[in-house]
Write a protein that holds these residues in place. Structure first.
Motif, mmCIF file in Angstrom:
data_model
loop_
_atom_site.group_PDB
_atom_site.id
_atom_site.type_symbol
_atom_site.label_atom_id
_atom_site.label_comp_id
_atom_site.label_asym_id
_atom_site.label_seq_id
_atom_site.Cartn_x
_atom_site.Cartn_y
_atom_site.Cartn_z
ATOM 1 N N MET A 1 0.424 -1.105 -0.404
ATOM 2 C CA MET A 1 0.237 0.209 -0.012
ATOM 3 C C MET A 1 1.376 1.396 -0.122
ATOM 4 N N ALA A 2 0.950 2.177 -1.311
ATOM 5 C CA ALA A 2 1.719 2.781 -1.165
ATOM 6 C C ALA A 2 1.448 4.399 -0.110
ATOM 7 N N VAL A 3 1.430 4.849 -0.044
ATOM 8 C CA VAL A 3 1.349 6.408 0.958
ATOM 9 C C VAL A 3 2.368 8.063 0.818
ATOM 10 N N SER A 4 1.690 8.342 0.614
ATOM 11 C CA SER A 4 2.392 9.939 0.583
ATOM 12 C C SER A 4 2.330 10.608 2.238
ATOM 13 N N VAL A 5 3.181 11.258 2.993
ATOM 14 C CA VAL A 5 3.825 12.044 3.672
ATOM 15 C C VAL A 5 4.074 13.355 3.790
ATOM 16 N N GLN A 6 3.692 14.809 4.285
ATOM 17 C CA GLN A 6 4.656 15.370 4.301
ATOM 18 C C GLN A 6 5.772 15.641 5.262
ATOM 19 N N PRO A 7 6.847 16.454 3.591
ATOM 20 C CA PRO A 7 8.179 16.182 4.494
ATOM 21 C C PRO A 7 7.765 17.637 5.622
ATOM 22 N N CYS A 183 4.653 -4.282 10.835
ATOM 23 C CA CYS A 183 4.076 -3.589 9.406
ATOM 24 C C CYS A 183 6.045 -2.840 9.932
ATOM 25 N N THR A 184 5.973 -2.128 8.565
ATOM 26 C CA THR A 184 7.299 -1.439 7.893
ATOM 27 C C THR A 184 7.188 -0.543 7.373
ATOM 28 N N ARG A 185 7.709 0.502 7.533
ATOM 29 C CA ARG A 185 7.622 2.005 6.335
ATOM 30 C C ARG A 185 8.676 1.983 5.620
ATOM 31 N N VAL A 195 4.143 1.442 3.265
ATOM 32 C CA VAL A 195 3.901 0.645 4.030
ATOM 33 C C VAL A 195 3.789 -1.148 3.248
ATOM 34 N N VAL A 196 4.546 -2.057 4.458
ATOM 35 C CA VAL A 196 4.115 -3.283 4.191
ATOM 36 C C VAL A 196 4.593 -4.069 5.144
ATOM 37 N N GLY A 197 3.107 -4.525 5.296
ATOM 38 C CA GLY A 197 2.634 -5.423 6.510
ATOM 39 C C GLY A 197 3.628 -7.211 6.502
ATOM 40 N N GLU A 198 2.863 -7.470 7.773
ATOM 41 C CA GLU A 198 4.485 -8.572 8.095
ATOM 42 C C GLU A 198 5.114 -9.121 7.090
ATOM 43 N N ASN A 199 3.631 -9.725 6.292
ATOM 44 C CA ASN A 199 4.064 -11.311 5.620
ATOM 45 C C ASN A 199 3.953 -10.410 4.110
ATOM 46 N N GLN A 200 4.278 -9.555 4.157
ATOM 47 C CA GLN A 200 4.653 -9.419 2.869
ATOM 48 C C GLN A 200 6.054 -8.689 2.648
ATOM 49 N N PRO A 201 6.505 -9.620 1.198
ATOM 50 C CA PRO A 201 8.232 -9.654 1.027
ATOM 51 C C PRO A 201 8.593 -7.754 1.212
ATOM 52 N N GLY A 210 17.398 -8.108 -5.677
ATOM 53 C CA GLY A 210 17.965 -9.237 -5.349
ATOM 54 C C GLY A 210 17.712 -10.069 -3.658
ATOM 55 N N PHE A 211 17.888 -8.841 -2.895
ATOM 56 C CA PHE A 211 17.315 -9.264 -1.607
ATOM 57 C C PHE A 211 15.832 -9.180 -0.777
ATOM 58 N N GLN A 212 15.231 -9.899 -0.865
ATOM 59 C CA GLN A 212 13.958 -10.704 -0.347
ATOM 60 C C GLN A 212 13.602 -11.474 1.500
ATOM 61 N N VAL A 213 13.022 -10.485 2.345
ATOM 62 C CA VAL A 213 13.017 -11.002 3.729
ATOM 63 C C VAL A 213 11.468 -10.490 3.864
ATOM 64 N N THR A 214 10.557 -10.897 5.056
ATOM 65 C CA THR A 214 9.732 -10.589 5.008
ATOM 66 C C THR A 214 9.448 -10.146 6.572
ATOM 67 N N LEU A 215 8.587 -9.464 7.211
ATOM 68 C CA LEU A 215 9.320 -9.344 8.888
ATOM 69 C C LEU A 215 8.672 -10.414 9.701
#
Length: 228
Positions: A1-7, A183-185, A195-201, A210-215
């Protein structure tokens, strides 16, 4: 899920006006962090890199923010997750010789007067002429990937300030791992976050192709359990 935050801009460094500050003013300037993380010796606004090194010798891992020593927030659980991620990155780099990874003790001079310590940092080989690693305790280096494993003693304002420092210095990718929110931002710029969920890469993208892991995998490995 892509979101945008105000700097938001980094707070201004401590100046003459700060001489009239209360401890509450200093706390707000540093992002509302718990008071026990603010070291009063040397006096806020006067600390130097030598003080950072001396604090580390006394087993106090501190960042230097606008002349103030701020103890790094890191619990046992967060340190374990960071260690597991560092191990996976090191294993990946043994097969894909892209650079080096450094753990939570790796102090960095991101810019004059600012010493930051990511929980995990990846540095591509182009940061090291002739592949010679630095010998000084606080090298003048900017990671390509900076990872922060959030603890209960971190605040949102503190991490926003740290993001500002990272991207102002030239960091290309930042992961803010939040074990409690599962999750990981993932930041590719100050105003570009997904925002990447716990079981998303979690992907290294262009920084670590090439590097990939899930939380979820990190948590399972940290607990010595098999991933679901």
């Amino acid at each position: 899920m892509a979101v945008s935050v105000q700097p938001t801009a980094s707070p201004s460094p401590l100046g003459p006006a700060s001489e009239d500050w209360s401890l509450a003013d200093l706390q707000e300037h540093l992002g509302g962090i718990p008071l026990e993380r603010i070291r009063l010796r040397p006096s806020p606004g006067t600390a130097t890199e030598d003080d950072v090194i001396e604090a580390e010798r006394r087993d106090h891992l501190c960042e230097l923010i606008d002349g103030t020593l701020v103890e790094k927030a890191m619990g046992w659980r967060e340190a374990r997750l960071a260690m597991v991620l560092g191990h996976l990155l090191e294993s990946f780099l043994e097969k894909h010789d892209l650079g080096v990874v450094v753990g939570e003790g790796g102090m960095l001079r991101l810019m004059a007067g600012q010493v930051r310590i990511p929980d995990v940092g990846f540095f591509s080989w182009n940061k090291f002429p002739n592949r010679e690693l630095p010998q000084e305790p606080i090298p003048d280096l900017v990671p390509d990937l900076a990872v922060e494993v959030l603890s209960r003693r971190n605040t949102e304002a503190e991490m926003q300030r740290k993001l500002c420092d990272y991207f102002a210095a030239g960091v290309r990718l930042v992961w803010l791992i939040d074990p409690r929110q599962h999750c990981t931002r993932v930041f590719t710029a100050l105003d570009q976050v997904s925002v990447v969920g716990e079981n998303q890469p979690l992907s290294g993208g262009d920084v670590l192709p090439g590097f990939q892991v899930t939380l979820g995998e990190l948590r399972a490995r940290a607990d010595r359990q098999r991933p679901a």
